[in-house]
Design a protein around this motif. Structure first.
Motif, mmCIF file in Angstrom:
data_model
loop_
_atom_site.group_PDB
_atom_site.id
_atom_site.type_symbol
_atom_site.label_atom_id
_atom_site.label_comp_id
_atom_site.label_asym_id
_atom_site.label_seq_id
_atom_site.Cartn_x
_atom_site.Cartn_y
_atom_site.Cartn_z
ATOM 1 N N GLN A 450 6.518 2.415 2.281
ATOM 2 C CA GLN A 450 7.793 2.080 2.936
ATOM 3 C C GLN A 450 8.322 0.738 2.444
ATOM 4 O O GLN A 450 9.534 0.570 2.247
ATOM 5 N N LEU A 453 9.925 1.209 -0.922
ATOM 6 C CA LEU A 453 11.215 1.890 -0.792
ATOM 7 C C LEU A 453 12.287 0.944 -0.258
ATOM 8 O O LEU A 453 13.422 0.931 -0.740
ATOM 9 N N ARG A 490 11.448 10.705 -1.212
ATOM 10 C CA ARG A 490 12.488 9.669 -1.161
ATOM 11 C C ARG A 490 12.252 8.605 -2.237
ATOM 12 O O ARG A 490 13.206 8.093 -2.851
ATOM 13 N N ARG A 493 13.276 10.164 -5.481
ATOM 14 C CA ARG A 493 14.741 10.238 -5.575
ATOM 15 C C ARG A 493 15.294 8.898 -6.072
ATOM 16 O O ARG A 493 16.198 8.864 -6.914
ATOM 17 N N THR A 494 14.732 7.816 -5.572
ATOM 18 C CA THR A 494 15.152 6.492 -6.031
ATOM 19 C C THR A 494 14.843 6.323 -7.514
ATOM 20 O O THR A 494 15.660 5.792 -8.280
ATOM 21 N N GLU A 527 16.312 17.455 -1.863
ATOM 22 C CA GLU A 527 15.845 16.215 -2.477
ATOM 23 C C GLU A 527 15.138 16.494 -3.804
ATOM 24 O O GLU A 527 15.252 15.726 -4.758
ATOM 25 N N THR A 564 23.691 15.875 -0.537
ATOM 26 C CA THR A 564 22.687 15.610 -1.573
ATOM 27 C C THR A 564 22.889 16.545 -2.762
ATOM 28 O O THR A 564 22.851 16.122 -3.926
#
Length: 916
Positions: A450, A453, A490, A493-494, A527, A564
């Motif tokens: 986390q 991110l 996630r 995805r970044t 995603e 998305t």
């Protein structure tokens, strides 16, 4: 409040009187700003009396510093007398507004906070009331309103105009608020002139001894409250009176001392009541007396307030106790010891059963040491605030929880949650400071993930950063192994977004894709599709297109998933799929009130519309996206909206508008580094230059997207840019460079089936072909299905017809040129329409004389409203979609009908059908 408080305010009174008098015709908002005691409250009170004498409804609220952590407390103050009308609102709005006040269940888990629905509900509620009589909202000490209430008021202030609804805000100097960014009209109150201050003093203290009169005027420095309050204090002799005239002490502090000097002679019970009232966030008389009784250890009678009333410190009725000025509250708190203040908060906490949020804030304020039980309650308060659409309040609760918590194992979770909220609110510095505090803590695997991110959310450098990509991939794999594939996705995805912005090389992009495909998620997970589209838009293009088609066939995805997927489709050239996903997303996001994400979605839809030259979708999308991005403080997406506006304006031949938009967009790109927007700026500058007939300039602009050494270089937007580059390549050296770039793109795109990419490459081959290959290249390009790309088809026909005419095949050239001219005319692409006409005249045929359609007379917002009205939606239903009041929609239609030469909705539907 007596009129002598308004000495020397003749100009300001005139401004306020004009605002009130104009309300039946036009809604307005005004900020009255100045120092404490300068007369803001007196002016607002006079405007209130003026409005009430005119038969208007006046809704008032006053910010209280202790109330800033209670979500929608100020909004409840304003609307509490109208709550019986809430059931008449559309159900989704009524539920959102009542939920904000804790009078209805919050949204189900997984649904977003509904701030914009709350704001629209409030606007509709007040609009209904304004239909009976103009409404004036008067908010004093607005700087101390809770953040969600200020956001709602800002939402409404942007939408005044057609509503007989006025808004007056009193704001203290030195206190920035979210109202400051709205560009509202301001009325700044300066100190009174010496003559006006003397006249005021003579009115309130006639016959004052000249030496004392001089001391008062000198110490007051033109502040009306000081002029009124200082005489009695200065009659006292000694150090206290000397301090009141000392220039070393700020005037605000001197005024506080003036009020504090009256407290020492009050009875003990009276001082207890004042201390509790100053510490309270409501001022309800019953709970203040109950808490004062706890504080005193015996019952405190209601008449204990009377001595403070007689001294002019407070006013009281059967419901509420109010301080006559915020400085009185400050004086009470400043004159109490720390122990007394903590005890007062504890007494309030003891009597607030049934009010969990208020109770826990007072418990926290009463805590002089760490207390894990209080911290845990604050965590729950933060969760409730977030559910009710108040992330700023949730963040404040978490920060207090962090300060009071005793268990290190909970500290990291609280810091990470708080940092996420700070990022959501756009407070990058605060988020960075919170993450800095996380660094030395012992974190588990998911907490470390986390942190990575969140730090990525703070990252402004989106250049080719291989170590950063490796960290994202490794962290995602660790999160997946720890049992959280959603967090892993996630992170990837970044990483994929980084790959799209700046190509790190095929090997690294394949690592991102491989890590994503190992996750235990369905292959149609939006995603996952996004990761494939962003990290390998060409290599996995066929796979992504196939998944788009399956998703379109199966349906069942929600608005967030559609957003998305729409973004993924634009990243890899699937514009024909993007449009459907983005329209579905926009409809769902409107209904949910997720205007932050709606702005992003509309920008993507605007780019798709600009590509197909779809005015009816593109112009309203651009206008709404820009408005929402400005409202939501989204500079990156405002830049995107301006780029799309410039593209559409260039095609229409509105070159000054296009240049102004792209110059403003370029300033935004410089302020918020984003390589894709920089590339889009250069592509758009090339399109503007093409529209103006300046081919060399166009080539120079667009070539920057193809030059690896240029900051505007973008490996994937080259496929969007190549037709513009090819059309601009008139000089032989430019054609040579363009052919080399085209050859590289041919090799890179072999695996993709994206129709846009295949079309753009084919068009570029036709435009750049040598004479011996041109005939076959044009035939191949025109043989493609270009039904969804009318502008591209028309440009191709124009180029073909021009090529034929210049090869002296004049008779053959007329047919493609004629079709191109007609297509450009229907699209409104004036520069290209004129160019096709010139070519036809050179081929011996007269050009047509087309005139603009009536629809061109409408603004983008009027066009959007006309389209919705033509489908049969009512004004209220249109307002719900566009987050405007139904009265504003009616005012727009009143202007639309004459422009189109019609008088009814039925005629509107017929006009739209015929023009289509």
């Amino acid at each position: 409040m007596s009129d002598h408080d308004l000495f020397g305010r003749e100009k300001e009174v005139t401004v306020l009187d004009a605002l009130v008098a104009g309300l039946p015709e036009e809604g307005q908002a005004l900020v009255v700003r100045g120092a404490p005691g300068i007369g803001k409250s007196a002016l607002l009170a006079r405007a209130t009396r003026q409005a009430e004498r005119s038969g208007f409804s006046v809704l008032s609220a006053s910010g209280v510093e202790a109330e800033t952590h209670l979500p929608f407390a100020g909004l409840y103050q304003l609307t509490r007398t109208m709550l019986d009308r809430v059931p008449r609102l559309p159900p989704v709005q009524a539920e959102a507004l009542l939920g904000a006040f804790g009078m209805a269940a919050p949204p189900p888990a997984g649904q977003p906070p509904q701030l914009f629905l709350i704001a629209l509900a409030t606007l509709d509620l007040l609009s209904e009331a304004a239909g009976r009589a103009p409404v004036l909202l008067v908010v004093d000490d607005a700087q101390w309103l809770d953040s969600p209430t200020l956001d709602v008021l800002a939402f409404m202030a942007r939408r005044l105009g057609a509503e007989p609804l006025g808004m007056l805000f009193g704001v203290r100097d030195g206190h920035p608020t979210s109202l400051d960014t709205l560009g509202l009209r301001e009325l700044r109150l300066p100190p009174l002139t010496p003559g006006d201050a003397g006249a005021l003093l003579d009115a309130v203290e006639p016959g004052l001894d000249p030496p004392l009169r001089h001391r008062v005027l000198d110490a007051a420095a033109g502040n009306p409250l000081a002029v009124i309050e200082l005489p009695a204090a200065l009659r006292r002799r000694g150090a206290a009176a000397a301090a009141l005239t000392s220039s070393a002490v700020p005037l605000t502090a001197r005024l506080e001392q003036t009020f504090a000097s009256r407290l020492s002679d009050l009875p003990t019970d009276t001082r207890s009541v004042l201390l509790v009232a100053a510490s309270d966030d409501e001022g309800a008389l019953g709970e203040v007396l109950a808490a004062a009784s706890v504080l005193a250890g015996s019952d405190v009678a209601p008449d204990s307030v009377s001595p403070a009333v007689e001294l002019g410190l407070v006013t009281v009725d059967e419901y509420r106790i109010r301080f006559c000025h915020p400085l009185v509250r400050s004086a009470v708190l400043q004159s109490a010891s720390l122990t007394e203040r903590l005890t007062a908060h504890g007494a309030l906490a003891a009597v607030l059963d049934g009010h969990p949020d208020r109770q826990i804030w007072h418990r926290a304020a009463a805590s002089g040491r760490r207390d894990e039980s209080v911290a845990a309650e604050l965590d729950r308060t933060a969760a409730r605030a977030e559910e009710r659409g108040a992330p700023a309040v949730a963040l404040a609760a978490l920060e207090r929880s962090i300060a009071l918590g005793e268990l290190p194992s909970h500290t990291a979770k609280r810091l990470l949650k708080a940092a996420g909220l700070a990022l959501e609110l756009g407070r990058a510095d605060q988020a960075s400071a919170l993450l800095h505090r996380v660094a030395p803590l012992k974190l588990d695997v998911l907490e470390r993930a986390q942190t990575v991110l969140l730090r990525e959310g703070l990252e402004t450098d989106v250049s080719n950063n291989i170590p950063r990509l490796r960290l994202l991939i490794a962290t995602a794999e660790e999160a997946a192994d720890a049992g959280d594939p959603g967090l892993a996705l996630r992170l990837l995805r970044t990483a994929a977004r980084r790959c799209w912005w700046s190509d790190p090389g095929r090997a690294m992009r394949e690592r991102v894709v491989a890590a994503a495909e190992r996750l235990p998620v369905p292959e149609l997970h939006p995603e996952l599709v996004f990761v494939l589209a962003g990290a390998a838009p060409l290599e996995r293009g066929a796979t992504v297109i196939e998944r788009f088609e399956r998703l379109e066939s199966e349906g069942g995805y929600d608005a967030l998933a559609a957003a998305t997927l729409g973004t993924a489709a634009t990243m890899m050239g699937g514009y024909d799929h993007a449009a459907g996903f983005l329209r579905h997303a926009a409809a769902g996001l409107r209904a949910q009130g997720r205007l932050w994400l709606l702005a992003q979605t509309l920008v993507s839809l605007s780019f798709v519309s600009a590509h197909t030259v779809d005015w009816e979708s593109g112009l309203p999308s651009v206008a709404e996206a820009a408005r929402l991005a400005e409202e939501n403080a989204q500079p990156r997406w405002l830049t995107g909206a301006l780029i799309a506006k410039a593209q559409l304006s260039a095609v229409r031949g509105e070159l000054e508008t296009a240049r102004a938009a792209i110059e403003r967009a370029e300033r935004g790109v410089i302020a918020v580094a984003n390589p894709s927007n920089l590339a889009y700026v250069q592509i758009t500058r090339g399109l503007i230059a093409l529209a103006a007939g300046r081919h060399a300039e166009a080539f120079g602009c667009v070539w920057r997207v193809f030059d690896p050494a240029d900051p505007a270089h973008h490996p994937y937007l080259q496929f969007i840019a190549i037709p513009v580059l090819a059309e601009a390549a008139v000089r032989e050296e430019d054609r040579t460079a363009a052919r080399a770039a085209l050859s590289r793109l041919d090799g890179a795109s072999a695996a993709t089936t994206a129709r846009l990419i295949r079309t753009n490459l084919s068009v570029a081959h036709a435009l750049l072909a040598d004479d011996e290959d041109a005939e076959a290249a044009f035939r191949a390009a025109l043989g493609l299905d270009l039904s969804r790309d009318p502008f591209t088809r028309a440009r191709l026909l124009l180029a073909h017809g021009t090529w034929l005419r210049r090869r002296r095949r004049v008779m053959e050239s007329r047919a493609p040129l004629r079709i191109a001219r007609e297509c450009f005319a229907s699209l409104g692409a004036e520069p290209w329409h004129e160019r096709a006409g010139q070519e036809l005249r050179s081929a011996g045929e007269r050009g047509d004389q087309s005139s603009p359609a009536d629809w061109d007379l409408l603004t983008p917002q009027e066009l959007q409203i006309a389209q919705l009205a033509a489908t049969g939606l009512s004004n209220r239903e249109i307002g719900q979609q566009l987050y405007l009041s139904h009265r504003t929609i009616g005012a727009h239609l009143y202007r639309i009908y004459p422009k189109l030469g019609i008088t009814s909705r039925g005629q509107l539907r017929e006009r739209l059908r015929l023009d289509d």
